[in-house]
Design a protein around this motif. Sequence first.
Motif, mmCIF file in Angstrom:
data_model
loop_
_atom_site.group_PDB
_atom_site.id
_atom_site.type_symbol
_atom_site.label_atom_id
_atom_site.label_comp_id
_atom_site.label_asym_id
_atom_site.label_seq_id
_atom_site.Cartn_x
_atom_site.Cartn_y
_atom_site.Cartn_z
ATOM 1 N N ALA A 99 0.822 -1.210 0.000
ATOM 2 C CA ALA A 99 0.000 0.000 0.000
ATOM 3 C C ALA A 99 0.855 1.259 0.000
ATOM 4 O O ALA A 99 0.443 2.301 -0.512
ATOM 5 N N ASP A 100 2.061 1.170 0.580
ATOM 6 C CA ASP A 100 2.939 2.336 0.643
ATOM 7 C C ASP A 100 3.940 2.382 -0.504
ATOM 8 O O ASP A 100 4.883 3.169 -0.487
ATOM 9 N N GLY A 101 3.743 1.520 -1.507
ATOM 10 C CA GLY A 101 4.595 1.571 -2.696
ATOM 11 C C GLY A 101 5.830 0.691 -2.658
ATOM 12 O O GLY A 101 6.618 0.688 -3.616
ATOM 13 N N SER A 102 6.027 -0.055 -1.590
ATOM 14 C CA SER A 102 7.175 -0.963 -1.527
ATOM 15 C C SER A 102 6.947 -2.155 -2.452
ATOM 16 O O SER A 102 5.823 -2.621 -2.615
ATOM 17 N N LEU A 103 8.020 -2.646 -3.030
ATOM 18 C CA LEU A 103 7.936 -3.757 -3.972
ATOM 19 C C LEU A 103 7.836 -5.078 -3.216
ATOM 20 O O LEU A 103 8.699 -5.422 -2.414
ATOM 21 N N LEU A 104 6.760 -5.828 -3.483
ATOM 22 C CA LEU A 104 6.562 -7.120 -2.816
ATOM 23 C C LEU A 104 6.948 -8.294 -3.708
ATOM 24 O O LEU A 104 7.403 -9.327 -3.227
ATOM 25 N N ALA A 105 6.730 -8.166 -5.008
ATOM 26 C CA ALA A 105 7.074 -9.231 -5.951
ATOM 27 C C ALA A 105 7.420 -8.613 -7.296
ATOM 28 O O ALA A 105 6.711 -7.729 -7.781
ATOM 29 N N THR A 106 8.506 -9.066 -7.896
ATOM 30 C CA THR A 106 8.931 -8.553 -9.189
ATOM 31 C C THR A 106 9.684 -9.631 -9.949
ATOM 32 O O THR A 106 10.138 -10.615 -9.357
ATOM 33 N N SER A 107 9.813 -9.451 -11.252
ATOM 34 C CA SER A 107 10.532 -10.412 -12.094
ATOM 35 C C SER A 107 11.906 -9.850 -12.436
ATOM 36 O O SER A 107 12.029 -8.691 -12.828
ATOM 37 N N ILE A 108 12.927 -10.677 -12.286
ATOM 38 C CA ILE A 108 14.278 -10.249 -12.641
ATOM 39 C C ILE A 108 14.932 -11.336 -13.495
ATOM 40 O O ILE A 108 14.619 -12.519 -13.368
ATOM 41 N N PRO A 109 15.847 -10.917 -14.401
ATOM 42 C CA PRO A 109 16.538 -11.916 -15.227
ATOM 43 C C PRO A 109 17.561 -12.685 -14.405
ATOM 44 O O PRO A 109 18.217 -12.135 -13.520
ATOM 45 N N ASN A 110 17.679 -13.944 -14.695
ATOM 46 C CA ASN A 110 18.623 -14.824 -14.010
ATOM 47 C C ASN A 110 19.438 -15.550 -15.086
ATOM 48 O O ASN A 110 18.874 -16.070 -16.049
ATOM 49 N N TYR A 111 20.750 -15.570 -14.930
ATOM 50 C CA TYR A 111 21.621 -16.087 -15.991
ATOM 51 C C TYR A 111 22.424 -17.301 -15.538
ATOM 52 O O TYR A 111 22.816 -17.411 -14.373
ATOM 53 N N ALA A 112 22.666 -18.186 -16.490
ATOM 54 C CA ALA A 112 23.592 -19.312 -16.299
ATOM 55 C C ALA A 112 24.601 -19.258 -17.439
ATOM 56 O O ALA A 112 24.236 -18.984 -18.592
ATOM 57 N N ILE A 113 25.867 -19.486 -17.123
ATOM 58 C CA ILE A 113 26.933 -19.489 -18.134
ATOM 59 C C ILE A 113 27.482 -20.903 -18.260
ATOM 60 O O ILE A 113 27.884 -21.513 -17.266
ATOM 61 N N ARG A 114 27.487 -21.405 -19.491
ATOM 62 C CA ARG A 114 28.074 -22.712 -19.784
ATOM 63 C C ARG A 114 29.176 -22.556 -20.833
ATOM 64 O O ARG A 114 29.278 -21.503 -21.485
ATOM 65 N N PHE A 115 29.963 -23.607 -21.011
ATOM 66 C CA PHE A 115 31.129 -23.542 -21.887
ATOM 67 C C PHE A 115 31.131 -24.702 -22.869
ATOM 68 O O PHE A 115 31.070 -25.869 -22.462
ATOM 69 N N ASP A 116 31.161 -24.365 -24.162
ATOM 70 C CA ASP A 116 31.347 -25.369 -25.212
ATOM 71 C C ASP A 116 32.845 -25.528 -25.398
ATOM 72 O O ASP A 116 33.484 -24.742 -26.108
ATOM 73 N N ALA A 117 33.418 -26.529 -24.741
ATOM 74 C CA ALA A 117 34.880 -26.690 -24.719
ATOM 75 C C ALA A 117 35.460 -27.091 -26.065
ATOM 76 O O ALA A 117 36.685 -27.062 -26.250
ATOM 77 N N VAL A 118 34.632 -27.466 -27.027
ATOM 78 C CA VAL A 118 35.109 -27.888 -28.353
ATOM 79 C C VAL A 118 35.203 -26.697 -29.300
ATOM 80 O O VAL A 118 35.996 -26.695 -30.246
ATOM 81 N N ALA A 119 34.405 -25.665 -29.059
ATOM 82 C CA ALA A 119 34.292 -24.548 -29.997
ATOM 83 C C ALA A 119 35.590 -23.763 -30.216
ATOM 84 O O ALA A 119 35.955 -23.476 -31.363
ATOM 85 N N PRO A 120 36.314 -23.368 -29.159
ATOM 86 C CA PRO A 120 37.515 -22.553 -29.390
ATOM 87 C C PRO A 120 38.608 -23.341 -30.112
ATOM 88 O O PRO A 120 38.760 -24.554 -29.918
ATOM 89 N N SER A 121 39.376 -22.640 -30.934
ATOM 90 C CA SER A 121 40.539 -23.275 -31.564
ATOM 91 C C SER A 121 41.589 -23.541 -30.504
ATOM 92 O O SER A 121 41.556 -22.942 -29.420
#
Length: 668
Positions: free
Chosen positions: A65-87
């Motif tokens: 009621a006072d404008g505080s954020l109770l629930a929101t959506s945020i991006p979440n990231y995962a980083i993986r590595f294709d070990a074959v791709a680099p020369s």
Amino acid sequence: MAVDDKYISYRTYLVAFIIFVMAIAVAVKLTNIQWVDGDHYRELAKERTVRNFVIPANKGNVYSADGSLLATSIPNYAIRFDAVAPSTENFEKNVKSLADSLGFMFKKSSSTIQNELRKAREHKNRYYLIAQKLSYTQYMKIKGFPLFNLGAYKGGIIIEQKTIREHPIGKIAERTIGYERTMLNGVSDGKGIEWAFREYLNGKDGKILKQKIAKGQWKPIRDVNEVEPQDGYDIISTIDVYIQDIAHHALLKQLEEYEADHGCVVVMETKTGQIKAISNLGRATDGTYYETTNYAYAESHEPGSTFKLVDLIAILEDKVADTSTVYDSRKGIITYYGRKVRDSHDGGYGKISLARGFELSSNTVMVQAVYDNYKNNPSKFVNHVNSLGLNKKLGLAFKGEGVPYIPQPSDKKHWSNVSLPWMAFGYGVSVTPLQTLTLYNAIANNGVMVKPMLVTEVKEWDKTIKKYNTEVTNSKICSDETLRKIQAVLANVVKKGTASKLYTKDFPMAGKTGTAAVNYAKNGGVDKHYASSFVGYFPVNDPKYSCIVVVHKPNTANNNYYGADVAGPVFKRIAQKIFTETPSTNVIKKLDRPNPKQDNSYNEYYAKVEKKQNVIPNVKGMPGMDAVALLENLGLKVKAVGTGKVKSQSLQAGQNIVKDSSIQLELL
């Protein structure tokens, strides 16, 4: 020779015939492909080269009621590595620097990380997990690390993004804010505000047409989307973060002290029915408490003595007795059809008035008053119960509401000789805590019963999409004469009745204690325990809030399980903190105590304590959430860094507050 030529001719004709048949078959097939199945194959080709991709809509936020954020959506990231791709050259050139960077960020050994990366390359792992649950800032840092800055094809970095729902204030009110989820079978499910208002929050996904290009990549065909996504609307709830925090911690403290199984507390604004705080805490196997079930809304159970308010309303409205009518408590025991009704006080209370019987929560007095006056016409009493709405659900927008039960005399299967006397002291009936609070709130609201509400508005930025106003469900539950008498008796419960331990002359409260035995009839009483409750309103002279507290299965080792002892202190703590420990704490300490004999002193007192101070308070050492709530209530924009208690604040305590100024808190 002629025979051989003839044989060869036959073979030639045969081959030619077969070729001719095959040619016809090919022609027929081509004709079918072109004309009969042409549309199908053209569509199939199109699907493999052109496809509609979903553009997810941004989900709306849930605000207090006072404008505080109770629930929101945020991006979440995962980083993986294709070990074959680099020369080999790129890998060997950058692997050590990459390992150093990752080690520094995640506080791990660089050599360990380098060995893991080399092992992944050796095993041709194309999906090796580097890190997950990363913020956008962390993701951008890793994206710029050596090797990974070469991109997906040269550096082997794989980026996975998903949107997660976060509750910035933590676990507090988590069950009421709720969630929406998709089950393994694909069916959506959820609870609370998030589920009840999902049609507004979720928005509508868009579509974009893309064409497949080289290396399995997809490129938009045109600059505009086929269907533009429509972001979800925001929901403005009635929750007040500060009051919610007070209620949560007051309940938690008492549950821990009594090692109770679970409990709930609801604080409602008297005039509007807006729920300013609702906390539902259950005990986990490790002894900690967390929000799992909305007990206040979903748990229907025998209320015990808090139901006696119904007795008083019916008796006074029908004028079959008055608050001054005297009853004999019969030494604390009275028998109906072989079943005993007992007072909690051994020996009873002697001969006392109906009002005093209510104040002392005498079962024998209240049962006599009801049974003697309604035994020949129990429907008349039950009709009062029904008129108060206790026989039906409140009908809020949320799923899972507990089902009330009020036995009806017309139901011969369930109505018995003891139904009426048992109803009189809160047994044989079943209601939710929120239903009980709604009734008491009506007394505080001069007889006007309003429907509890948790959401006031649906918004798109600053535009109102839908507004929810206070809904009156009963414009007058009883006469003004009955109302005045009941209000006086409820005030006396705290002043000189079962809740006298809660009384303070500087802060008058009104209410009723309740102690109900639960599961007393199951398994021979082996599973019997108690539900301790207190429900009422404050301040007495001009009620602003009503509140109910229910604690289930408190530890009875010291024979101390009564509502006044277990639930009452929670009520008092909440009431006093709301009015005397608001962000204007420093101002309150300088206040002169009001003289109770002066007619307007209490109103002046409450007006003073609600004034907000105009200087920055010192929040060092306070829990982060408490500090944020306090400062936001003063109109400041707060940014908290870290977790735990406040170590430092960017604006010094004592300086004047400038409207819309920002303050940063460092937590440790």
